[in-house]
Design a protein around this motif. Sequence first.
Motif, PDB file in Angstrom:
ATOM      1  N   LEU A  16      13.701 -12.954  27.074  1.00  0.00           N
ATOM      2  CA  LEU A  16      14.053 -13.259  25.694  1.00  0.00           C
ATOM      3  C   LEU A  16      12.815 -13.259  24.798  1.00  0.00           C
ATOM      4  N   ARG A  17      11.738 -13.849  25.274  1.00  0.00           N
ATOM      5  CA  ARG A  17      10.512 -13.885  24.479  1.00  0.00           C
ATOM      6  C   ARG A  17       9.963 -12.471  24.233  1.00  0.00           C
ATOM      7  N   GLN A  18      10.003 -11.635  25.277  1.00  0.00           N
ATOM      8  CA  GLN A  18       9.513 -10.264  25.108  1.00  0.00           C
ATOM      9  C   GLN A  18      10.355  -9.480  24.094  1.00  0.00           C
ATOM     10  N   GLY A  19      11.685  -9.727  24.117  1.00  0.00           N
ATOM     11  CA  GLY A  19      12.562  -8.996  23.196  1.00  0.00           C
ATOM     12  C   GLY A  19      12.419  -9.455  21.762  1.00  0.00           C
ATOM     13  N   LEU A  20      11.998 -10.712  21.559  1.00  0.00           N
ATOM     14  CA  LEU A  20      11.893 -11.241  20.202  1.00  0.00           C
ATOM     15  C   LEU A  20      10.461 -11.199  19.672  1.00  0.00           C
ATOM     16  N   ASP A  21       9.533 -10.806  20.501  1.00  0.00           N
ATOM     17  CA  ASP A  21       8.124 -10.817  20.100  1.00  0.00           C
ATOM     18  C   ASP A  21       7.888  -9.796  18.965  1.00  0.00           C
ATOM     19  N   GLY A  22       7.108 -10.214  17.941  1.00  0.00           N
ATOM     20  CA  GLY A  22       6.723  -9.321  16.844  1.00  0.00           C
ATOM     21  C   GLY A  22       7.763  -9.174  15.753  1.00  0.00           C
ATOM     22  N   LYS A  23       8.865  -9.864  15.809  1.00  0.00           N
ATOM     23  CA  LYS A  23       9.922  -9.744  14.799  1.00  0.00           C
ATOM     24  C   LYS A  23       9.920 -10.983  13.924  1.00  0.00           C
ATOM     25  N   ASP A  24      10.387 -10.781  12.682  1.00  0.00           N
ATOM     26  CA  ASP A  24      10.485 -11.937  11.795  1.00  0.00           C
ATOM     27  C   ASP A  24      11.723 -12.743  12.157  1.00  0.00           C
ATOM     28  N   SER A  25      11.909 -13.866  11.472  1.00  0.00           N
ATOM     29  CA  SER A  25      12.997 -14.796  11.814  1.00  0.00           C
ATOM     30  C   SER A  25      14.364 -14.158  11.681  1.00  0.00           C
ATOM     31  N   ALA A  26      14.597 -13.387  10.638  1.00  0.00           N
ATOM     32  CA  ALA A  26      15.912 -12.770  10.441  1.00  0.00           C
ATOM     33  C   ALA A  26      16.199 -11.750  11.523  1.00  0.00           C
TER      34      ALA A  26
ATOM     35  N   LEU B  89      13.532 -21.623  21.374  1.00  0.00           N
ATOM     36  CA  LEU B  89      14.772 -21.063  21.927  1.00  0.00           C
ATOM     37  C   LEU B  89      15.639 -22.188  22.484  1.00  0.00           C
ATOM     38  N   ARG B  90      16.922 -22.060  22.245  1.00  0.00           N
ATOM     39  CA  ARG B  90      17.883 -23.032  22.790  1.00  0.00           C
ATOM     40  C   ARG B  90      18.937 -22.291  23.587  1.00  0.00           C
ATOM     41  N   LEU B  91      19.003 -22.612  24.899  1.00  0.00           N
ATOM     42  CA  LEU B  91      19.984 -21.991  25.792  1.00  0.00           C
ATOM     43  C   LEU B  91      20.993 -23.047  26.225  1.00  0.00           C
ATOM     44  N   HIS B  92      22.250 -22.725  26.088  1.00  0.00           N
ATOM     45  CA  HIS B  92      23.315 -23.649  26.503  1.00  0.00           C
ATOM     46  C   HIS B  92      24.051 -23.032  27.693  1.00  0.00           C
ATOM     47  N   LEU B  93      23.749 -23.533  28.893  1.00  0.00           N
ATOM     48  CA  LEU B  93      24.358 -23.007  30.118  1.00  0.00           C
ATOM     49  C   LEU B  93      25.752 -23.593  30.294  1.00  0.00           C
ATOM     50  N   PRO B  94      26.641 -22.851  30.989  1.00  0.00           N
ATOM     51  CA  PRO B  94      28.003 -23.373  31.199  1.00  0.00           C
ATOM     52  C   PRO B  94      28.015 -24.691  31.975  1.00  0.00           C
ATOM     53  N   GLY B  95      27.085 -24.878  32.892  1.00  0.00           N
ATOM     54  CA  GLY B  95      27.080 -26.110  33.703  1.00  0.00           C
ATOM     55  C   GLY B  95      28.125 -26.112  34.800  1.00  0.00           C
ATOM     56  N   GLU B  96      28.146 -27.190  35.534  1.00  0.00           N
ATOM     57  CA  GLU B  96      29.104 -27.312  36.640  1.00  0.00           C
ATOM     58  C   GLU B  96      30.469 -27.679  36.094  1.00  0.00           C
ATOM     59  N   PRO B  97      31.541 -27.161  36.755  1.00  0.00           N
ATOM     60  CA  PRO B  97      32.879 -27.561  36.314  1.00  0.00           C
ATOM     61  C   PRO B  97      33.053 -29.064  36.490  1.00  0.00           C
TER      62      PRO B  97
END
Length: 431
Positions: free
Chosen positions: A50-60, A122-130
């Motif tokens: 994720l960091r590599q894909g977002l590197d060098g880009k502005d916020s929008a 970055l904020r990741l929300h995992l599904p978690g355990e049932p």
Amino acid sequence: MKRLFLRLWLVVGASFLITLLLINVIFDRIYLPFQQRVFAEQVRGQLYALRQGLDGKDSAAQQDQLAQWQPHYGIALALLPSAPALAAGEQEQLQRNGLISRQKFEIVLAPLDPLHPDGPWLRLHLPGEPSMTLYLTLIAYSVMLALFGLCLYAWVRLLWRDLDALRVHADRIGAGDLQARAQVSPRSQIRVIVDHSNRMAARVAELVQRQRDLTHAISHELRTPIARVAFGLDLMQDSDDRERRERLARGLHGDLAELNRLVSELLAYERLEHPSEGEPMQRIEANDWLQACLADARRDAERAGVVLRVQPSALPRVDAEPRLLQLALSNLVGNALRHARSQVEVSLVGVGGRACLRVDDDGPGIAEADHEKVMRPFTRLDDSRSRDTGGFGLGLAIVSRIAARHGGELRISRATLGGARLEMHWPLAAS
């Protein structure tokens, strides 16, 4: 049985559930740092991509890129404009793992640029355990308690069956059936208790039988002198002859003396039944004690025309209750003098690391089949001769109890003189 089962089930079931919850809480706290490190390793690759894909880009552009990736991710992606508020423990977690996990590893927070943690995150929300619903949780715990209760019921049922057998055994003993014995499986949980109870019942039956035999023997022994006293009183009442009355009075005094000796021996025998009433053990100088105790026996031997020899003791000293040991010696020597033809020999020796008070005679001896019999109270191998010589059959029974009081035993064998050898064995004095 139902009350016992319900109490056990409630107590043990509640203890089991509480323990399970406490273990979960304790283990979660103990293993939490380890779990955090493992989780950080698991999501490190995704954060790197994720960091590599977002590197060098502005916020929008970064927001647009996350929107394009979102349909292809099984987790919710979000970009926070600034660092969130962190607790003290989360600061430590960020320094250690480079990310923060919340809500049991369902939320992952990490700076977009690890070198600039004040920038976007970055904020990741995992599904978690049932998650199990409360209903399913209650069903699971109820099934656990039910299975546990079935196992406990089977155990309690077997235990109660054996306890009931023990109760029936106690009731039968209390009702007078002294031969009753409890029977349980060799694998019973209370097998040891039942064995002890059976041994106690056997001991009680033995004591009661001995008491009955003793009562019968005492009645038999008292009958003759009492009858002679009653007969003598009748004769004195009917006689006017002074000389005859005096002769009858002397006979009555002899009968009363016989009764007094019998009572004295009975009291001595009964006192030996209670070990707690004994005197403390004392150290005795063997030779001096032996010579002093045989002064009266020598006079009895002279009157009976029997030679009494005392062998010097090879033991310097012994531990014993002096009064009881003297009573044992008196009974052994008195028994030997009554049955000896011409000589009796007394010695105090050491045999196999134990003290041995030995009395030999040259009389007819005691048959091997009668060795156990003569140690019972009121036992005479020759009833008429023993009565004439004044014996009641209590002497060897008293010696046997004295030996047991000293932690030893009375042994009977054939003497080198040809008659009986009576030996009282007990532990030697400590050096």
